[in-house]
Design a protein around this motif. Structure first.
Motif, short mmCIF file in Angstrom:
data_model
loop_
_atom_site.label_atom_id
_atom_site.label_comp_id
_atom_site.label_asym_id
_atom_site.label_seq_id
_atom_site.Cartn_x
_atom_site.Cartn_y
_atom_site.Cartn_z
N ALA A 184 0.83 -1.21 0.00
CA ALA A 184 0.00 0.00 0.00
C ALA A 184 0.86 1.26 0.00
O ALA A 184 0.56 2.24 -0.70
CB ALA A 184 -0.93 -0.01 1.21
N ILE A 185 1.94 1.25 0.78
CA ILE A 185 2.86 2.40 0.79
C ILE A 185 3.49 2.56 -0.58
O ILE A 185 3.60 3.69 -1.12
CB ILE A 185 3.94 2.20 1.87
CG1 ILE A 185 3.30 2.29 3.27
CG2 ILE A 185 5.05 3.25 1.73
CD1 ILE A 185 4.25 1.93 4.39
N PHE A 186 3.93 1.45 -1.16
CA PHE A 186 4.53 1.48 -2.49
C PHE A 186 3.56 2.08 -3.50
O PHE A 186 3.93 2.92 -4.34
CB PHE A 186 4.93 0.07 -2.92
CG PHE A 186 5.32 -0.06 -4.37
CD1 PHE A 186 6.52 0.46 -4.83
CD2 PHE A 186 4.47 -0.68 -5.28
CE1 PHE A 186 6.88 0.35 -6.17
CE2 PHE A 186 4.81 -0.79 -6.62
CZ PHE A 186 6.02 -0.28 -7.06
N PHE B 295 1.45 6.37 -7.09
CA PHE B 295 0.42 7.36 -7.43
C PHE B 295 1.03 8.76 -7.54
O PHE B 295 0.79 9.48 -8.51
CB PHE B 295 -0.68 7.35 -6.37
CG PHE B 295 -1.57 8.56 -6.42
CD1 PHE B 295 -2.54 8.69 -7.40
CD2 PHE B 295 -1.42 9.60 -5.50
CE1 PHE B 295 -3.35 9.82 -7.46
CE2 PHE B 295 -2.22 10.72 -5.54
CZ PHE B 295 -3.19 10.83 -6.52
N MET B 296 1.82 9.13 -6.55
CA MET B 296 2.43 10.47 -6.57
C MET B 296 3.37 10.63 -7.77
O MET B 296 3.42 11.69 -8.39
CB MET B 296 3.17 10.73 -5.26
CG MET B 296 2.25 10.96 -4.07
SD MET B 296 3.15 11.35 -2.54
CE MET B 296 3.05 9.78 -1.69
N GLY B 297 4.08 9.55 -8.10
CA GLY B 297 4.98 9.62 -9.24
C GLY B 297 4.24 9.74 -10.57
O GLY B 297 4.64 10.51 -11.44
N VAL B 298 3.13 9.01 -10.72
CA VAL B 298 2.39 9.02 -11.98
C VAL B 298 1.71 10.36 -12.21
O VAL B 298 1.66 10.86 -13.34
CB VAL B 298 1.35 7.87 -12.00
CG1 VAL B 298 0.42 8.00 -13.19
CG2 VAL B 298 2.07 6.52 -12.05
N VAL B 299 1.15 10.98 -11.17
CA VAL B 299 0.45 12.25 -11.37
C VAL B 299 1.38 13.46 -11.35
O VAL B 299 0.98 14.56 -11.72
CB VAL B 299 -0.67 12.45 -10.32
CG1 VAL B 299 -1.69 11.35 -10.38
CG2 VAL B 299 -0.10 12.60 -8.91
#
Length: 467
Positions: free
Chosen positions: A167-169, A174-178
Motif C-alpha cells: 500500500a505504501i509502495f 500514485f504520486m509519481g504518476v500524477v
C-alpha cells in the motif's frame, strides 16, 4: 480466602489468553496498516467544506494532535500492556465507570470504521467490475478477512505487514504518476471553502472538516490492543508507534497535495475513490496505470480493514473477559488461539451497518460520511479519556513502571487533550444528529453496564489488571 479467589481467577485466565507472537516490524505494519486506508479515501470529503487550503490547515492541526497523542499514549501502552488498550488504562485510573466509557467509545470507533472501509473496497472493485454491487463486495470482504483473522494472529500479522508495504509502495507510485501534471494553481483554486481568498467563512469550513482530517490517522492507537500478543511490548511498541505516526504524516501530506494538484479537485471531494479519479486527469480512463492503481489501491484498504478487524476483536474480547460484555464473547478458539466469537460479533454489526442506508444516511451526508463521523466520535472521546488517565496515573501512581515516558510532559499530553476537546466540540456542532446517535449508544451501554455488575465481579480479567 482472598488468595484462593485470586488463584481461581488466574486459573480462569488461562482459558482467555492470547499468544505472544508479534515482533517490532509486525507491530509497525499493524500501526500503519490500521490507518493507511485513510490515505486512499475519506479525507477528500473534507475538501467539500474546507477547500484544499483550508483543509491543509485542519490536517496540520490534527497531525499535531495525533503526534503528541501517540507520544503520550505510548506511555500508557507500555506501562499497562493489555488487550483492552484504552479500556484498561481508564479502568486502572478511574475505576469501572471510566473503563466503561473508554471501552464503549473505543468499540464504537473500531466497529464503525470497518464498514466505511468495506464500502470503499466495494467502490474500488466497482470501478473494475461495473456489474458488481459495492455493498455485496463489502460483505464479501468482511467474510474473507474475518476468516483470516480467526485462523491465527501470526498469519494475520504477516499478511498485514505485506499488504501495508504494498500500500505504501502504491501511494508512492500514485504520486509519481500524477507528478507530470502537477500544477500548484489547481490545488489553490477555490482553496478556501470554494473561494480564492480567505474569509471568516473559511473558519466554518475548516472546523467542519475535522472528522475527515482525523480519518487520515484514525485507529493508529489500535496497536495497543495487540500489546498482549507482542513478544516484547515495552521495547517494540514505542518503536512501532513513533515510526508509524511519522510514516503516516509524510504520506498524508504527499497524497493530499498531489491529488489536489492533478486537476479539478472539486470532482474528488465527495467520492470514495479519489486517487483513481485523480489519476484519470493525467493518464486517462483506460490507461494501464489507472487499472494498476485500482488493483494495488485495494491493498491500502485491505490493510486497514484487516487490521481494524484485529483491533475491534481484541477490544470486544477484553471487554467480555472483564465482564463488560457477555462472557461467551471472550472465548478463544481452541486451535487457533484467536478470539473468534469477538471477530464474528463485530462483523455482524459492520455488515448490518453497510445495509442500513435508511438508518445511517441522514443529516444531508452520505452513508460513508456518517459512518466515518460516528467512528471519529468514538475515537475523540477515547483520546480525551486516555489523556485524562495519563495525568491521573502520573499523580496517583508515580512509582508505576514506565518503560516509555511521554516526552515534554505535561506539554504533549495537555496539547493532545485540549485539541481533542476542541475536535469534540466542533464535531457536535457540525454533526449534531450523529452526536445524538452516538450519545444514545453510550447511554444504552451504560444501562447494560449498571445491570451487569455481577459479571465484572466474577470476571477473570480482574487478576490481569491487578498485577
Amino acid at each position: 480466602m482472598k488468595s484462593e479467589s485470586k488463584n481461581q481467577h488466574v486459573g480462569k485466565v488461562t482459558h482467555h489468553e492470547l499468544k505472544q507472537t508479534l515482533g517490532t516490524w509486525q507491530l509497525w505494519g499493524i500501526a500503519v496498516g490500521l490507518v493507511i486506508s485513510g490515505e486512499y479515501f475519506g479525507w477528500s470529503y473534507g475538501w467539500a467544506s474546507a477547500g484544499t487550503l483550508g483543509f491543509v490547515i485542519t490536517a496540520i492541526f490534527i497531525a499535531a494532535m495525533y503526534t503528541t497523542f501517540i507520544f503520550s499514549f505510548t506511555e500508557l501502552t507500555t506501562s499497562i500492556p493489555h488487550a483492552g488498550g484504552p479500556f484498561a488504562y481508564a479502568r486502572h485510573a478511574f475505576g469501572p465507570t471510566g473503563g466503561y466509557l473508554a471501552g464503549a467509545a473505543t468499540l464504537v470507533e473500531f466497529v464503525f470504521a470497518p464498514p466505511a472501509i468495506a464500502l470503499a473496497i466495494g467502490a474500488y472493485l466497482h470501478v473494475q467490475f461495473p456489474g458488481l454491487e459495492p455493498k455485496h463486495a463489502a460483505m464479501g470482504a468482511y467474510l474473507i478477512f474475518m476468516a483470516l483473522n480467526i485462523v491465527g494472529v501470526q498469519i494475520a500479522a504477516a499478511f498485514e505487514l505485506c499488504v501495508t508495504l504494498l500500500a505504501i509502495f502504491e501511494l508512492l507510485v500514485f504520486m509519481g504518476v500524477v507528478s507530470p501534471g502537477f500544477q500548484w494553481s489547481n490545488f489553490t483554486k477555490g482553496g478556501w471553502s470554494g473561494a480564492d481568498t480567505f474569509s471568516m467563512g473559511s473558519f466554518h469550513g475548516m472546523f467542519a472538516a475535522i472528522p475527515f482530517a482525523i480519518w487520515f490517522f484514525l485507529a493508529i492507537e489500535g496497536v495497543a490492543m495487540a500489546a498482549e500478543e507482542a513478544k516484547n511490548p515495552k521495547r517494540s511498541i514505542p518503536i512501532a508507534y513513533v515510526a508509524g505516526i511519522l510514516t503516516l504524516v509524510v504520506l498524508a501530506i504527499g497524497v493530499m497535495v498531489f491529488a489536489g494538484a492533478a486537476g479539478d479537485w472539486t470532482k474528488l471531494s465527495n467520492i470514495n475513490d479519489p486517487l483513481p479519479q485523480a489519476m484519470k486527469f493525467i493518464v486517462g480512463e483506460h490507461s494501464g496505470w489507472m487499472h494498476m492503481l485500482v488493483w494495488l489501491g485495494l491493498f491500502g484498504l485491505v490493510a486497514s480493514f484487516h487490521g481494524i478487524i484485529l483491533g475491534y476483536s481484541r477490544q470486544i474480547f477484553a471487554l467480555a473477559r472483564a465482564g463488560y460484555l457477555p462472557e461467551w464473547l471472550s472465548k478463544v478458539h481452541p486451535r487457533f488461539k484467536t478470539p473468534h466469537r469477538a471477530i464474528i460479533a463485530g462483523g455482524v454489526v459492520g455488515i448490518a451497518a453497510i445495509y442500513s442506508d435508511e438508518l445511517i444516511q441522514f443529516g444531508g451526508q452520505t452513508l460513508t460520511a456518517n459512518i466515518v463521523t460516528m467512528s471519529v466520535f468514538g475515537a475523540i472521546v477515547m483520546y480525551i479519556i486516555s489523556m485524562l488517565s495519563l495525568f491521573k496515573l502520573r499523580r496517583t501512581e508515580p512509582n508505576m513502571e514506565r518503560p516509555f515516558r511521554a516526552p515534554l510532559f505535561p506539554v504533549f499530553p495537555a496539547f493532545a487533550l485540549v485539541a481533542a476537546v476542541i475536535c469534540l466540540a466542533t464535531m457536535v456542532y457540525f454533526n449534531f444528529l450523529v452526536a445524538i446517535v452516538f450519545a444514545i449508544f453510550l447511554a444504552l451501554g451504560y444501562v447494560y453496564f449498571l445491570m451487569t455488575r455481577h459479571q465484572r465481579e466474577a470476571a477473570p480479567a480482574d487478576a490481569l489488571l491487578e498485577e
